[in-house]
Scaffold this motif. Structure first.
Motif, PDB file in Angstrom:
ATOM      1  N   VAL A   2       0.876  -1.163   0.112  1.00  0.00           N
ATOM      2  CA  VAL A   2      -0.084   0.012   0.069  1.00  0.00           C
ATOM      3  C   VAL A   2       0.698   1.221  -0.093  1.00  0.00           C
ATOM      4  N   ILE A   3       1.937   1.263   0.927  1.00  0.00           N
ATOM      5  CA  ILE A   3       2.808   2.366   0.668  1.00  0.00           C
ATOM      6  C   ILE A   3       3.591   2.772  -0.698  1.00  0.00           C
ATOM      7  N   SER A   4       3.883   1.750  -1.369  1.00  0.00           N
ATOM      8  CA  SER A   4       4.590   1.716  -2.703  1.00  0.00           C
ATOM      9  C   SER A   4       3.353   2.392  -3.601  1.00  0.00           C
ATOM     10  N   PHE A   5       1.961   2.063  -3.411  1.00  0.00           N
ATOM     11  CA  PHE A   5       1.028   2.462  -4.316  1.00  0.00           C
ATOM     12  C   PHE A   5       0.960   4.134  -3.775  1.00  0.00           C
ATOM     13  N   PHE A   6       0.914   4.583  -2.608  1.00  0.00           N
ATOM     14  CA  PHE A   6       1.066   6.004  -2.228  1.00  0.00           C
ATOM     15  C   PHE A   6       2.098   6.773  -2.777  1.00  0.00           C
ATOM     16  N   LYS A   7       3.446   5.996  -2.870  1.00  0.00           N
ATOM     17  CA  LYS A   7       4.569   6.541  -3.499  1.00  0.00           C
ATOM     18  C   LYS A   7       4.313   6.992  -4.948  1.00  0.00           C
ATOM     19  N   GLU A   8       3.785   6.020  -5.420  1.00  0.00           N
ATOM     20  CA  GLU A   8       3.535   5.997  -6.697  1.00  0.00           C
ATOM     21  C   GLU A   8       2.421   7.094  -7.302  1.00  0.00           C
ATOM     22  N   HIS A   9       1.549   7.387  -6.353  1.00  0.00           N
ATOM     23  CA  HIS A   9       0.577   8.181  -6.864  1.00  0.00           C
ATOM     24  C   HIS A   9       0.296   9.393  -5.803  1.00  0.00           C
ATOM     25  N   PRO A  10       1.404  10.350  -5.930  1.00  0.00           N
ATOM     26  CA  PRO A  10       1.266  11.264  -4.802  1.00  0.00           C
ATOM     27  C   PRO A  10      -0.024  12.164  -4.633  1.00  0.00           C
ATOM     28  N   ASN A  11      -0.960  12.140  -5.760  1.00  0.00           N
ATOM     29  CA  ASN A  11      -2.083  12.850  -5.806  1.00  0.00           C
ATOM     30  C   ASN A  11      -3.239  12.025  -5.005  1.00  0.00           C
ATOM     31  N   ILE A  12      -3.043  10.770  -4.456  1.00  0.00           N
ATOM     32  CA  ILE A  12      -3.657   9.951  -3.748  1.00  0.00           C
ATOM     33  C   ILE A  12      -3.881  10.087  -2.290  1.00  0.00           C
ATOM     34  N   ASP A  13      -4.924  10.417  -1.765  1.00  0.00           N
ATOM     35  CA  ASP A  13      -5.073  10.354  -0.042  1.00  0.00           C
ATOM     36  C   ASP A  13      -5.419   9.214   0.352  1.00  0.00           C
ATOM     37  N   VAL A  14      -6.274   8.433  -0.311  1.00  0.00           N
ATOM     38  CA  VAL A  14      -7.050   7.228   0.296  1.00  0.00           C
ATOM     39  C   VAL A  14      -6.682   5.907  -0.558  1.00  0.00           C
ATOM     40  N   ILE A  15      -6.511   4.963  -0.136  1.00  0.00           N
ATOM     41  CA  ILE A  15      -6.247   3.541  -0.795  1.00  0.00           C
ATOM     42  C   ILE A  15      -7.201   2.579   0.011  1.00  0.00           C
ATOM     43  N   GLN A  16      -7.961   1.839  -0.895  1.00  0.00           N
ATOM     44  CA  GLN A  16      -8.858   0.710  -0.339  1.00  0.00           C
ATOM     45  C   GLN A  16      -8.663  -0.379  -1.192  1.00  0.00           C
ATOM     46  N   HIS A  17      -9.106  -1.792  -0.809  1.00  0.00           N
ATOM     47  CA  HIS A  17      -8.921  -2.697  -1.526  1.00  0.00           C
ATOM     48  C   HIS A  17      -9.875  -3.908  -0.958  1.00  0.00           C
ATOM     49  N   PRO A  18     -10.464  -4.957  -1.717  1.00  0.00           N
ATOM     50  CA  PRO A  18     -11.167  -5.880  -1.103  1.00  0.00           C
ATOM     51  C   PRO A  18     -10.478  -6.829  -0.125  1.00  0.00           C
TER      52      PRO A  18
END
Length: 374
Positions: free
Chosen positions: A103-119
């Protein structure tokens, strides 16, 4: 970069060790764990005392009902946290080993994203895999645009243990109001606020195990009466937040809701018609009386087909009327001949198919999936 995992607990001593250990065993090392215990009366505090590298906040029960208690628990834990990234975790669930790192890797790849979710992947009370994924999530790029285009809010957001946030977003979102929307848990509230204020990324990996054990708040939505009340609360809360953010309200209607479910537009009516027309009997049923089954029925109801009702293993739905059709238990039909079934639960098809095969039903002859093939 510190990741803070906020665990809220109330009388889930049975599951606490596995929950906390799943965070301690993460492939990502820079993690702080903060557990808020909301006045548990079991041996939760005794178990928590055995973990030396976690912070425990123990207060008397907040006393305002499950949802407001949970909101308070998460907020109090957040105020004690230091992490740039905040992960939520219910104490009856647990993370997969690579969850935080991915999840942190996705945050780093997408600096404009504030929230990440998944199933999430379901397990039973003993941590046995149930081979189902929850919830079914629509593929959406811009959540605010989608909601206003469709006036649909359902199947957009995941559950508490599948949510992660940048700290700056939560600093703006908290504290959440205490109101009368009793079905609105902390996860739905934070995600609706996020949909109107910032950017959400949904990833497909099932990075958390969701424990299904009967007393989960999510499981209670299987009750047909609760589900309708939940939808009313969902739209009411959205319109409250929309007004606060200077946006227009949206309206709820059953037809609008059902025609914008995840399932409705996936129904392959030609496939279903071919299946039914190839049979000579007329005992047609839809397995699943919930949202998926209702979506399938709604998509086919103008085709002149004679569906006798729904089949559902949930005893709360059996013998009820759904869309003016009776809901039967699976066992009540097993000894009858010439039964033909459309299996509506999207991620449970293989499980239900196995049950039917064990009763000598034949795939593609007695039952099919009503949806389009990938």
């Amino acid at each position: 970069m510190i990741a803070s995992v906020l665990i809220n607990n109330y009388n889930y001593a049975t599951y606490l060790t596995e929950c906390i250990q799943s965070v301690l065993d993460q492939s990502y090392s820079d993690i702080e764990i903060i557990v808020y215990d909301d006045g548990s009366t079991d041996n939760s505090l005794e178990i928590l005392s055995k973990f030396k590298n976690i912070k425990v906040i123990s207060n008397s029960n907040y006393g305002k009902g499950h949802n407001l208690n949970q909101i308070n628990a998460v907020y109090q834990a957040f105020k004690e946290s230091k992490g740039e990234f905040i992960f939520l975790l219910d104490s009856d669930d647990y993370f997969k080993k690579e969850k935080v790192e991915k999840v942190i890797s996705f945050f780093k790849e997408h600096p404009n994203i504030d929230v990440i979710q998944h199933p999430l992947e379901e397990v039973d009370k003993d941590s046995n895999l149930l081979h189902t994924v929850v919830p079914v999530l629509k593929k959406v790029q811009n959540y605010k645009e989608y909601i206003y285009e469709t006036e649909s809010i359902y199947h957009l957001f995941s559950m508490t243990s599948a949510l992660a946030f940048r700290r700056e977003y939560l600093k703006k979102a908290f504290p959440l109001d205490e109101d009368d929307f009793s079905y609105m848990c902390v996860d739905t509230r934070l995600m609706i606020v996020a949909a109107l204020q910032t950017n959400i990324l949904t990833i497909e990996d099932t990075l958390t195990y969701y424990r299904k054990h009967g007393s989960n708040a999510w499981g209670k939505l299987g009750d047909l009466n609760n589900h309708e009340d939940y939808l009313q609360d969902l739209y009411g809360f959205f319109n409250k937040i929309a007004k606060e953010n200077g946006n227009r309200p949206i309206s709820y209607s059953y037809n609008k809701y059902i025609e914008n479910t995840y399932f409705y537009n996936l129904v392959d009516s030609k496939k279903c018609m071919r299946f039914i027309q190839n049979q000579h009997a007329r005992r047609y049923y839809i397995w699943g009386a919930g949202e998926a089954g209702q979506s399938v029925y709604h998509a086919l109801k103008d085709k002149g087909l004679n569906f006798l009702g729904f089949i559902d293993s949930d005893e709360r739905k059996q013998n009820c009327l759904v869309m003016d059709k009776e809901v039967f238990s699976p066992a009540s039909l097993y000894d009858k001949d010439n039964i033909y079934i459309l299996i509506s639960p999207f991620h449970a098809y293989e499980t239900i198919a196995t049950i039917l095969k064990n009763q000598n039903y034949i795939e593609n002859e007695h039952f099919i999936s009503p949806y389009m093939e990938d």
